[in-house]
Design a protein around this motif. Sequence first.
Motif, PDB file in Angstrom:
ATOM      1  N   HIS A 224       0.827  -1.208   0.000  1.00 18.73           N
ATOM      2  CA  HIS A 224       0.000   0.000   0.000  1.00 18.73           C
ATOM      3  C   HIS A 224       0.864   1.261   0.000  1.00 18.73           C
ATOM      4  CE1 HIS A 224       0.595  -0.593   4.352  1.00 18.73           C
ATOM      5  NE2 HIS A 224       0.187   0.652   4.561  1.00 18.73           N
ATOM      6  N   ARG A 225       2.008   1.225   0.663  1.00 18.99           N
ATOM      7  CA  ARG A 225       2.906   2.391   0.663  1.00 18.99           C
ATOM      8  C   ARG A 225       3.543   2.581  -0.707  1.00 18.99           C
ATOM      9  NH1 ARG A 225       3.552   5.123   5.042  1.00 18.99           N
ATOM     10  NH2 ARG A 225       5.438   6.136   4.268  1.00 18.99           N
ATOM     11  N   LEU A 226       3.929   1.480  -1.369  1.00 14.80           N
ATOM     12  CA  LEU A 226       4.519   1.580  -2.713  1.00 14.80           C
ATOM     13  C   LEU A 226       3.507   2.170  -3.699  1.00 14.80           C
ATOM     14  CD1 LEU A 226       6.396  -1.852  -2.888  1.00 14.80           C
ATOM     15  CD2 LEU A 226       7.387   0.409  -2.447  1.00 14.80           C
ATOM     16  N   VAL A 227       2.259   1.723  -3.618  1.00 16.49           N
ATOM     17  CA  VAL A 227       1.208   2.258  -4.508  1.00 16.49           C
ATOM     18  C   VAL A 227       1.023   3.748  -4.237  1.00 16.49           C
ATOM     19  CG1 VAL A 227      -1.263   2.198  -5.064  1.00 16.49           C
ATOM     20  CG2 VAL A 227       0.008   0.052  -4.758  1.00 16.49           C
ATOM     21  N   ALA A 228       0.912   4.118  -2.961  1.00 15.42           N
ATOM     22  CA  ALA A 228       0.701   5.527  -2.607  1.00 15.42           C
ATOM     23  C   ALA A 228       1.870   6.396  -3.054  1.00 15.42           C
ATOM     24  CB  ALA A 228       0.473   5.667  -1.103  1.00 15.42           C
ATOM     25  N   GLN A 229       3.100   5.930  -2.817  1.00 17.55           N
ATOM     26  CA  GLN A 229       4.276   6.714  -3.207  1.00 17.55           C
ATOM     27  C   GLN A 229       4.347   6.907  -4.718  1.00 17.55           C
ATOM     28  OE1 GLN A 229       7.284   4.297  -1.354  1.00 17.55           O
ATOM     29  NE2 GLN A 229       7.124   5.362   0.600  1.00 17.55           N
ATOM     30  N   THR A 230       3.847   5.957  -5.474  1.00 18.87           N
ATOM     31  CA  THR A 230       3.930   6.023  -6.931  1.00 18.87           C
ATOM     32  C   THR A 230       2.758   6.779  -7.551  1.00 18.87           C
ATOM     33  OG1 THR A 230       5.133   3.927  -6.944  1.00 18.87           O
ATOM     34  CG2 THR A 230       4.175   4.639  -9.023  1.00 18.87           C
ATOM     35  N   PHE A 231       1.545   6.604  -7.036  1.00 16.13           N
ATOM     36  CA  PHE A 231       0.355   7.128  -7.709  1.00 16.13           C
ATOM     37  C   PHE A 231      -0.366   8.272  -6.997  1.00 16.13           C
ATOM     38  CE2 PHE A 231       0.698   2.762  -9.316  1.00 16.13           C
ATOM     39  CZ  PHE A 231       0.685   3.002 -10.683  1.00 16.13           C
ATOM     40  N   ILE A 232      -0.118   8.484  -5.708  1.00 19.42           N
ATOM     41  CA  ILE A 232      -0.911   9.472  -4.966  1.00 19.42           C
ATOM     42  C   ILE A 232      -0.024  10.631  -4.525  1.00 19.42           C
ATOM     43  CG2 ILE A 232      -2.414   9.839  -2.974  1.00 19.42           C
ATOM     44  CD1 ILE A 232      -2.973   6.798  -3.065  1.00 19.42           C
ATOM     45  N   PRO A 233      -0.335  11.831  -4.990  1.00 20.42           N
ATOM     46  CA  PRO A 233       0.447  12.997  -4.552  1.00 20.42           C
ATOM     47  C   PRO A 233       0.329  13.185  -3.037  1.00 20.42           C
ATOM     48  CG  PRO A 233      -1.048  13.574  -6.349  1.00 20.42           C
ATOM     49  CD  PRO A 233      -1.407  12.189  -5.907  1.00 20.42           C
ATOM     50  N   ASN A 234       1.383  13.698  -2.439  1.00 23.63           N
ATOM     51  CA  ASN A 234       1.401  13.926  -0.997  1.00 23.63           C
ATOM     52  C   ASN A 234       1.945  15.332  -0.715  1.00 23.63           C
ATOM     53  OD1 ASN A 234       1.403  13.630   1.780  1.00 23.63           O
ATOM     54  ND2 ASN A 234       3.045  12.130   1.842  1.00 23.63           N
ATOM     55  N   PRO A 235       1.209  16.369  -1.128  1.00 26.82           N
ATOM     56  CA  PRO A 235       1.715  17.734  -0.999  1.00 26.82           C
ATOM     57  C   PRO A 235       1.905  18.193   0.442  1.00 26.82           C
ATOM     58  CG  PRO A 235      -0.597  17.763  -1.631  1.00 26.82           C
ATOM     59  CD  PRO A 235      -0.145  16.329  -1.687  1.00 26.82           C
TER      60      PRO A 235
ATOM     61  N   ASN B 205     -10.044  -2.173   4.336  1.00 28.09           N
ATOM     62  CA  ASN B 205      -9.595  -3.502   3.929  1.00 28.09           C
ATOM     63  C   ASN B 205      -8.116  -3.451   3.556  1.00 28.09           C
ATOM     64  OD1 ASN B 205      -9.072  -5.949   2.716  1.00 28.09           O
ATOM     65  ND2 ASN B 205     -10.746  -5.825   1.237  1.00 28.09           N
ATOM     66  N   LYS B 206      -7.266  -4.071   4.375  1.00 31.19           N
ATOM     67  CA  LYS B 206      -5.815  -4.042   4.149  1.00 31.19           C
ATOM     68  C   LYS B 206      -5.410  -4.745   2.858  1.00 31.19           C
ATOM     69  CE  LYS B 206      -4.874  -4.222   9.097  1.00 31.19           C
ATOM     70  NZ  LYS B 206      -4.293  -5.008  10.181  1.00 31.19           N
ATOM     71  N   MET B 207      -6.274  -5.600   2.343  1.00 27.87           N
ATOM     72  CA  MET B 207      -5.956  -6.337   1.122  1.00 27.87           C
ATOM     73  C   MET B 207      -6.296  -5.539  -0.136  1.00 27.87           C
ATOM     74  SD  MET B 207      -4.671  -8.951   2.489  1.00 27.87           S
ATOM     75  CE  MET B 207      -4.489 -10.146   1.204  1.00 27.87           C
ATOM     76  N   ASN B 208      -7.082  -4.473  -0.002  1.00 24.70           N
ATOM     77  CA  ASN B 208      -7.474  -3.657  -1.150  1.00 24.70           C
ATOM     78  C   ASN B 208      -6.468  -2.514  -1.311  1.00 24.70           C
ATOM     79  OD1 ASN B 208      -8.643  -2.086  -3.114  1.00 24.70           O
ATOM     80  ND2 ASN B 208     -10.590  -1.796  -2.043  1.00 24.70           N
ATOM     81  N   ASN B 209      -5.431  -2.780  -2.110  1.00 22.61           N
ATOM     82  CA  ASN B 209      -4.355  -1.801  -2.268  1.00 22.61           C
ATOM     83  C   ASN B 209      -4.465  -1.006  -3.566  1.00 22.61           C
ATOM     84  OD1 ASN B 209      -2.860  -2.255   0.157  1.00 22.61           O
ATOM     85  ND2 ASN B 209      -2.388  -4.262  -0.650  1.00 22.61           N
ATOM     86  N   HIS B 210      -5.667  -0.915  -4.127  1.00 21.10           N
ATOM     87  CA  HIS B 210      -5.861  -0.108  -5.335  1.00 21.10           C
ATOM     88  C   HIS B 210      -5.668   1.361  -4.982  1.00 21.10           C
ATOM     89  CE1 HIS B 210      -7.699   1.763  -8.838  1.00 21.10           C
ATOM     90  NE2 HIS B 210      -7.460   0.602  -9.453  1.00 21.10           N
ATOM     91  N   ALA B 211      -5.058   2.100  -5.887  1.00 21.17           N
ATOM     92  CA  ALA B 211      -4.755   3.513  -5.627  1.00 21.17           C
ATOM     93  C   ALA B 211      -6.005   4.315  -5.247  1.00 21.17           C
ATOM     94  CB  ALA B 211      -4.070   4.134  -6.840  1.00 21.17           C
ATOM     95  N   SER B 212      -7.164   3.959  -5.803  1.00 20.90           N
ATOM     96  CA  SER B 212      -8.395   4.700  -5.493  1.00 20.90           C
ATOM     97  C   SER B 212      -8.862   4.461  -4.057  1.00 20.90           C
ATOM     98  CB  SER B 212      -9.511   4.318  -6.466  1.00 20.90           C
ATOM     99  OG  SER B 212      -9.856   2.942  -6.289  1.00 20.90           O
ATOM    100  N   ASN B 213      -8.314   3.443  -3.383  1.00 20.58           N
ATOM    101  CA  ASN B 213      -8.706   3.113  -2.017  1.00 20.58           C
ATOM    102  C   ASN B 213      -7.692   3.610  -0.977  1.00 20.58           C
ATOM    103  OD1 ASN B 213     -10.344   1.757  -0.008  1.00 20.58           O
ATOM    104  ND2 ASN B 213      -8.710   0.244   0.116  1.00 20.58           N
ATOM    105  N   LEU B 214      -6.687   4.341  -1.431  1.00 17.39           N
ATOM    106  CA  LEU B 214      -5.633   4.782  -0.520  1.00 17.39           C
ATOM    107  C   LEU B 214      -5.577   6.303  -0.448  1.00 17.39           C
ATOM    108  CD1 LEU B 214      -2.823   2.344  -1.704  1.00 17.39           C
ATOM    109  CD2 LEU B 214      -4.361   2.054   0.245  1.00 17.39           C
ATOM    110  N   GLU B 215      -5.151   6.815   0.699  1.00 17.98           N
ATOM    111  CA  GLU B 215      -4.966   8.254   0.872  1.00 17.98           C
ATOM    112  C   GLU B 215      -3.873   8.492   1.892  1.00 17.98           C
ATOM    113  OE1 GLU B 215      -8.534  10.009   2.537  1.00 17.98           O
ATOM    114  OE2 GLU B 215      -8.633   8.508   4.123  1.00 17.98           O
ATOM    115  N   TRP B 216      -3.173   9.606   1.747  1.00 15.15           N
ATOM    116  CA  TRP B 216      -2.158  10.002   2.725  1.00 15.15           C
ATOM    117  C   TRP B 216      -2.866  10.666   3.888  1.00 15.15           C
ATOM    118  CZ3 TRP B 216       2.602   8.289   2.554  1.00 15.15           C
ATOM    119  CH2 TRP B 216       3.153   7.898   1.340  1.00 15.15           C
TER     120      TRP B 216
END
Length: 192
Positions: free
Chosen positions: A77-88, A100-111
């Motif tokens: 989940h951290r690799l997906v976030a670091q690659t696809f989700i901006p963290n200004p 759900n810890k198993m759902n690591n799709h970028a649309s399901n993650l946020e900083w």
Amino acid sequence: MKKFSINGVVVHSGFVPLKGFETKYCINRFGEVVKPSYVDKNGFLRKSKVLGQSLRGKGYPCVGLLVNGKQTRYSVHRLVAQTFIPNPDDKREVNHIDGNKMNNHASNLEWVTPQENVQHSFAIGLNKSPNRAGERNGQARLSDEEVLEIRESQKSAKQLSKEYSVSESCIFKVRQGVRWAHVRDDQKKEAN
């Protein structure tokens, strides 16, 4: 599936270079990590390979990536976030929006901040706060009855701290109602 090349490395479409490992690994928005096809130092073509994932102690999927010839485990989940989700705002933690810890799709993650992460876990019911105040706390050194005795006592904080094996600071906070605030002074009278 379409393929393209990054620095001479063949990559399948949908995958982008993994941030921090741009020449060695690729990742997609679902959290699949791939070691792309490449020609090794002996001239042999090595086919792309989707890396297997295992679960970390708290149930988070992770993958092993080579860093200076040594395998290191990284949370997907951290690799997906670091690659696809901006963290200004430079927030430290990655939250699974659906819990759900198993759902690591970028649309399901946020900083998020640590505080936001905890608040979210309570809001969606992942964390239920049992009332562990006072005696119900496994680390409590005092009982409700002892707290009432401390509050009524005329002894100094120093004397009481030795008698009850707690710090003087604890005695002051008990007397001020900062600690053990759930214990009311009228409880002793009610119990009698």
